[in-house]
Design a protein around this motif. Structure first.
Motif, mmCIF file in Angstrom:
data_model
loop_
_atom_site.group_PDB
_atom_site.id
_atom_site.type_symbol
_atom_site.label_atom_id
_atom_site.label_comp_id
_atom_site.label_asym_id
_atom_site.label_seq_id
_atom_site.Cartn_x
_atom_site.Cartn_y
_atom_site.Cartn_z
ATOM 1 N N ILE A 42 0.751 -1.346 0.187
ATOM 2 C CA ILE A 42 0.271 0.325 -0.042
ATOM 3 C C ILE A 42 0.908 0.915 -0.012
ATOM 4 O O ILE A 42 1.877 1.563 0.748
ATOM 5 C CB ILE A 42 -0.856 0.524 1.211
ATOM 6 C CG1 ILE A 42 -2.048 -1.299 1.210
ATOM 7 C CG2 ILE A 42 -1.875 1.132 1.143
ATOM 8 C CD1 ILE A 42 -2.578 -1.157 2.251
ATOM 9 N N THR A 43 0.821 1.729 -0.888
ATOM 10 C CA THR A 43 1.632 3.379 -0.954
ATOM 11 C C THR A 43 1.242 4.232 -1.102
ATOM 12 O O THR A 43 0.063 4.615 -1.848
ATOM 13 C CB THR A 43 2.751 3.162 -2.160
ATOM 14 O OG1 THR A 43 1.371 2.889 -3.481
ATOM 15 C CG2 THR A 43 3.145 1.815 -2.755
ATOM 16 N N VAL A 44 1.282 5.234 -0.337
ATOM 17 C CA VAL A 44 1.307 6.616 -0.385
ATOM 18 C C VAL A 44 1.179 7.328 -1.999
ATOM 19 O O VAL A 44 3.735 7.731 -2.086
ATOM 20 C CB VAL A 44 1.642 7.374 0.506
ATOM 21 C CG1 VAL A 44 1.081 8.750 0.585
ATOM 22 C CG2 VAL A 44 1.695 7.391 2.356
ATOM 23 N N SER A 94 -2.452 9.800 -4.609
ATOM 24 C CA SER A 94 -3.082 9.933 -2.527
ATOM 25 C C SER A 94 -2.726 11.422 -2.220
ATOM 26 O O SER A 94 -3.859 11.683 -0.963
ATOM 27 C CB SER A 94 -2.449 8.639 -2.196
ATOM 28 O OG SER A 94 -2.602 6.995 -2.481
ATOM 29 N N TYR A 150 -4.963 9.524 8.894
ATOM 30 C CA TYR A 150 -5.262 8.267 7.594
ATOM 31 C C TYR A 150 -4.034 6.834 8.591
ATOM 32 O O TYR A 150 -4.849 5.810 7.879
ATOM 33 C CB TYR A 150 -4.204 8.863 6.638
ATOM 34 C CG TYR A 150 -5.236 9.886 6.415
ATOM 35 C CD1 TYR A 150 -7.088 10.305 6.184
ATOM 36 C CD2 TYR A 150 -4.649 11.869 6.056
ATOM 37 C CE1 TYR A 150 -7.232 11.577 5.818
ATOM 38 C CE2 TYR A 150 -5.335 12.131 5.538
ATOM 39 C CZ TYR A 150 -6.404 12.406 5.752
ATOM 40 O OH TYR A 150 -7.140 13.636 5.059
ATOM 41 N N TYR A 151 -3.667 7.013 8.511
ATOM 42 C CA TYR A 151 -2.728 5.500 9.134
ATOM 43 C C TYR A 151 -3.821 4.841 9.843
ATOM 44 O O TYR A 151 -3.640 3.889 10.320
ATOM 45 C CB TYR A 151 -1.835 5.721 9.442
ATOM 46 C CG TYR A 151 -0.140 6.239 8.308
ATOM 47 C CD1 TYR A 151 -0.721 6.379 6.977
ATOM 48 C CD2 TYR A 151 0.588 7.350 9.063
ATOM 49 C CE1 TYR A 151 0.045 6.891 6.395
ATOM 50 C CE2 TYR A 151 1.072 8.525 8.676
ATOM 51 C CZ TYR A 151 1.892 7.741 6.751
ATOM 52 O OH TYR A 151 1.987 8.197 5.521
ATOM 53 N N LEU A 172 -6.482 3.735 8.173
ATOM 54 C CA LEU A 172 -5.603 2.288 7.080
ATOM 55 C C LEU A 172 -5.914 1.222 8.523
ATOM 56 O O LEU A 172 -6.163 0.051 7.635
ATOM 57 C CB LEU A 172 -4.322 2.621 7.277
ATOM 58 C CG LEU A 172 -3.700 1.689 6.134
ATOM 59 C CD1 LEU A 172 -4.533 0.779 4.766
ATOM 60 C CD2 LEU A 172 -2.422 1.614 5.720
ATOM 61 N N LEU A 195 -2.920 4.226 -1.523
ATOM 62 C CA LEU A 195 -3.998 4.781 -0.074
ATOM 63 C C LEU A 195 -4.740 4.814 0.074
ATOM 64 O O LEU A 195 -6.130 4.444 0.443
ATOM 65 C CB LEU A 195 -2.825 5.559 0.338
ATOM 66 C CG LEU A 195 -2.972 5.842 2.371
ATOM 67 C CD1 LEU A 195 -3.195 4.638 2.994
ATOM 68 C CD2 LEU A 195 -2.281 6.975 3.094
ATOM 69 N N ASP A 196 -5.455 5.539 -0.850
ATOM 70 C CA ASP A 196 -6.222 6.077 -0.890
ATOM 71 C C ASP A 196 -7.871 6.064 -1.049
ATOM 72 O O ASP A 196 -8.655 5.612 -0.846
ATOM 73 C CB ASP A 196 -6.627 7.722 -2.202
ATOM 74 C CG ASP A 196 -6.124 7.630 -2.975
ATOM 75 O OD1 ASP A 196 -5.392 6.470 -3.740
ATOM 76 O OD2 ASP A 196 -7.061 7.972 -4.202
ATOM 77 N N VAL A 215 3.336 -0.569 4.154
ATOM 78 C CA VAL A 215 2.939 0.611 4.179
ATOM 79 C C VAL A 215 4.054 0.960 3.763
ATOM 80 O O VAL A 215 5.031 1.826 4.810
ATOM 81 C CB VAL A 215 1.839 0.780 4.959
ATOM 82 C CG1 VAL A 215 1.509 2.434 4.443
ATOM 83 C CG2 VAL A 215 0.581 0.208 5.092
#
Length: 855
Positions: free
Chosen positions: A61-63, A67, A80-81, A84, A218-219, A239
């Motif tokens: 899961i990438t920012v 995102s 946000y984390y 998540l 991520l979004d 992440v």
């Protein structure tokens, strides 16, 4: 020639050079001189390997840039984390490749989410000074792992330390911590911040596949419409940041040109290596050194014996090294740098070339010396003159011609040749002082540019050739005579057969008349003269058959060992002192039934052949022993029949016989000897004698290794029957029915009269088919049949009647010698007998009586 270098001085120098070269290779490898080549191969193998399917439990899961556009500027809110983690509550492990080393306003929500999830691994940072900075709430996480990547000297990321020591505890890498937590291992104890040091034993090579992992933005994950919570069940989620300018990128062997691999992807690669046990293992240095030493020794050993194919051999070996290291890297995840092995190939190639140069130099020296030795050992005299007509070189044979007639001829021919005059290439001369006939050949010596180098003369002694020319005419006359004699011999054999039939009638009727006129002396004496004349005719027939070499002369009980022993004693002086004799004759234990004279002829011919095959001397071996034939042995005379034989092996260590000649040596007038030294009749005679004795002969030979002749003669079972006088006939009478098959009317009538006179009832049939027809329907006590009949053979008559009447007795008669009847197969099984014509009444009466009386 090259083998001399193996035992001479070049070999020690080669070994010393190879040892020093190997020592330098080991030292340079230890100092890292070959690291660049090894790294290039290491990286190349990754680029060559196909795309690999990675572990499906790993999810990234990438920012990313998209995102950040939705969630705000970096660093984004830790809320946000926390959300998540709520979305990933079914994941086995969640690891953050993001450094939370500074407090933030949303830490409380994130901390609570980490504690609530329970399987979260946070990242710790280790800088280049090996100082560790832990996340601000690391005690709330299930585990902590460092994200330190060990960059090589060229800045490439090839290795990772899965454990780093911190004080009295160890800090695992982020990937190892996630993998261990995914295996349900406990990480309740956590190290405090302290200086670290790298723990070398946990260093692992990274097995690269490229950016092939499942990557989610991520979004998109935070949006519940994209991925349900069940999607992450039993997953290991990493992440991290992949937005340009924010993520940390590491140059790797599979990075795109001008860029690098995002750190989170690199951590996923390491995690995949650990889960699949596919991390690259490096061969320990001491093991690599041992493998190299063994390889180097074997390579040099093989290189020495393949030195003629030097370049091809080393290119093939280098290819195999690269192939082996690629296979070990690709399929066994084992890395052993190929550079020192490739360098050792090049070094071995150089060492071999140095050795070959030394060997070539040595060969040139030896070749020059051998040329000089060969030049001096030539039988012909060789003279070499300079362009000025001065003698500059001569061999040893030329020394005897320095003065006299030959010297004058050579000087004159040199003057003419150098002056441009034409002379005969070859002239003859006679040296009265040496009493020799000579042949002189002369020619100009020119180099490759046709420049004059001088004159060469060769003087050959042709005295023996002249004498051979004189003998050639006599030999030619002998050959013509031998051919005529062979033709006469063939004619004599046929005449003797017909003569035997005539003599059988004369002797048979003569003996009947002698019996009838025994009481009338005047008439009896006249009949006796007829019988004596018939016997002289029989003697003449035997001489004709002996002359034609088709008559098997009188056989008797003999011992082959004793015969051979006596012959060797007689021939020993003829063999010469340079031939050693080895005998295993077993005298008294080799009984045969044969003509002693012909057996002595066989021994003499084979011994003389062996002597001629060893002009320089050698060993002559004669071995006599027993042999049991099974009936399937193939010899030069055909198939050796089953039975017991006396075997005689005559071997020599001479010149041998070429394979293309072996098939002809038993042919009349074929000889392997020089012209004039053999008639070609010796082995043909041996073969004929052996065949007459129902034996066999074979030969084995190898050029330069010698020849062996093996003679098989049937082992004797008893003594020969004594003869019966024909002049004073004693003819036992008898009774019984005899079926007689004889195509000669005169002989058939005579035999019928004799047998009728003796008291037998005789039925004469001139055709074999008539004899079979009569015999199959009527009873009789004895069948007497000529072997060679006009329609069917005597053997076929016997076989057909024996099939009908198995108990019948058969007497075969013939005017032909036994070897002429061999084409009719094996003779005299069971109750079958044979008589040779001419047939006398007494012998016939005695033989018939003995056959009929034999139960």
């Amino acid at each position: 020639m090259e083998k001399t270098g193996f035992h001479g001085k070049p070999l020690p120098r080669f070994l010393l050079l190879a040892f020093l070269s190997g020592l330098f290779i080991v030292a340079f490898d230890y100092l890292g001189f070959f690291e660049g080549v090894n790294n290039y191969c290491y990286d190349l193998y990754f680029r060559l390997q196909p795309t690999t399917t990675v572990n499906k439990r790993i999810v990234l899961i990438t920012v990313d840039e998209a995102s950040l556009k939705k969630l705000g500027r970096w660093p984004i809110s830790r809320q946000y984390y926390a959300e998540l983690l709520q979305r990933l509550k079914l994941a086995d492990v969640v690891g953050f490749d993001i450094l939370f080393d500074e407090p933030a306003k949303d830490d409380a929500a994130f901390r609570a989410a980490v504690r609530r999830h329970g399987r979260v691994v946070l990242a710790a940072h280790v800088n280049r000074y090996l100082q560790v900075k832990l996340p601000v709430f690391y005690r709330d996480a299930a585990g902590i792992g460092h994200v330190h990547i060990d960059l090589d000297v060229d800045g490439e990321a090839r290795y990772v330390f899965n454990k780093i020591a911190m004080g009295n505890s160890e800090l695992p890498s982020l990937a190892k911590a996630m993998a261990d937590l995914g295996r349900r291992r406990d990480y309740s104890s956590k190290p405090v911040a302290a200086n670290a040091y790298l723990h070398q034993s946990e260093r692992m090579g990274i097995n690269y596949y490229g950016d092939v992992f499942q990557r989610l933005a991520l979004d998109d994950v935070l949006d519940s419409n994209h991925f349900p919570q069940s999607f992450f069940s039993h997953k290991l989620v990493l992440v991290g940041v992949t937005a340009p300018g924010l993520e940390e990128r590491f140059p790797t062997p599979v990075s795109a040109t001008g860029g690098g691999m995002p750190g989170v992807v690199l951590q996923a690669t390491i995690l995949n290596n650990i889960l699949n046990h596919s991390g690259m293992k490096r061969v320990p240095q001491w093991q690599a050194l041992s493998i190299f030493i063994v390889f180097y020794i074997v390579t040099l050993w093989a290189a020495f014996f393949f030195r003629r194919q030097g370049l091809v051999f080393f290119m093939a070996l280098a290819f195999l090294i690269l192939l082996f290291s690629f296979i070990a890297h690709r399929w066994f995840y084992l890395w052993l740098g190929p550079a020192p092995f490739l360098i050792s190939c090049l070094t071995g190639f150089i060492c071999i070339w140095v050795l070959r140069l030394e060997l070539v130099s040595r060969q040139l020296f030896l070749a020059n010396r051998e040329w000089q030795d060969s030049f001096d050992s030539m039988a012909d005299a060789v003279f070499i003159y300079s362009p000025a007509g001065i003698l500059v070189k001569e061999n040893n044979a030329a020394k005897s011609f320095r003065h006299g007639v030959v010297a004058d001829i050579l000087a004159e021919r040199s003057r003419l040749l150098l002056g441009g005059a034409e002379v005969k290439d070859k002239v003859g001369a006679v040296d009265p002082e040496l009493n020799k006939h000579l042949e002189i050949r002369s020619w100009l010596r020119l180099d490759e540019n046709q420049r004059l180098l001088g004159v060469m003369h060769v003087v050959a002694d042709v005295t023996e050739k002249k004498l051979m020319e004189i003998k050639e005419a006599a030999l030619q006359a002998q050959l013509v005579t031998a051919q005529r004699m062979e033709a006469i011999a063939s004619l004599a054999g046929g005449v003797a057969h017909d003569f035997n039939n005539v003599l059988s009638a004369i002797l048979g009727y003569g003996e009947l008349l002698a019996l009838a006129l025994s009481e009338q002396p005047d008439l009896y004496d006249k009949v006796r003269i007829i019988i004596e004349a018939g016997e002289r005719g029989a003697t003449l027939a035997r001489q004709l058959l002996l002359f034609s070499r088709k008559k098997q002369t009188t056989k008797q009980a003999a011992d082959l060992g004793i015969l051979a022993e006596n012959m060797v004693k007689m021939l020993i002086r003829m063999l010469g002192n340079n031939i050693k004799i080895s005998l295993e004759l077993n005298p008294g234990k080799a009984p045969i039934f044969a003509d002693p004279g012909q057996m002595e002829q066989v021994v003499m011919n084979l011994v003389v052949n062996a002597r001629d095959a060893m002009p320089e001397g050698g060993v002559l071996s004669i071995v006599i022993d027993d042999y049991a034939a099974l009936g399937n042995e193939v010899v030069n005379s055909g198939i050796l029949r089953a039975g017991r034989y006396i075997r005689m092996t005559v071997s020599d260590t001479g010149e041998g016989i070429a394979p293309e000649q072996l098939g002809h040596i038993f042919e009349p007038f074929y000889s392997t000897k020089e012209e004039g030294k053999g008639t070609g009749l010796g082995l043909a005679t041996v073969l004929r004698i052996v065949e007459q004795h129902q034996g066999g002969i074979s030969v084995a030979s190898e050029v330069g290794r010698g020849t062996s002749f093996i003679v098989y003669l049937p082992r004797s079972k008893g003594k020969a029957l004594p003869g019966v006088s024909a002049v004073v006939p004693v003819m036992p009478k008898g009774g019984g029915k005899i079926l007689l098959a004889e195509h000669d009317p005169l002989l058939g009538t005579m035999l019928s009269d004799i047998l009728n006179a003796l008291g037998y009832s005789v039925t004469l049939k001139p055709k074999g088919s008539d004899a079979v027809a009569f015999g199959s329907k009527n009873s009789f006590d004895l069948l007497i049949t000529e072997v060679i009949m006009p329609d069917i053979s005597g053997k076929e008559i016997g076989q057909l009647l024996r099939h009908i009447k198995p108990a019948i007795k058969i007497l075969y008669i013939s005017g032909y010698p036994e070897e002429a009847l061999s084409r009719y197969g094996e003779w005299l099984p069971g109750k079958e007998f044979f008589m040779q014509k001419p047939i006398t009444s007494a012998i016939l009466a005695a033989r018939i009586r003995s056959i009929l009386d034999d139960s």
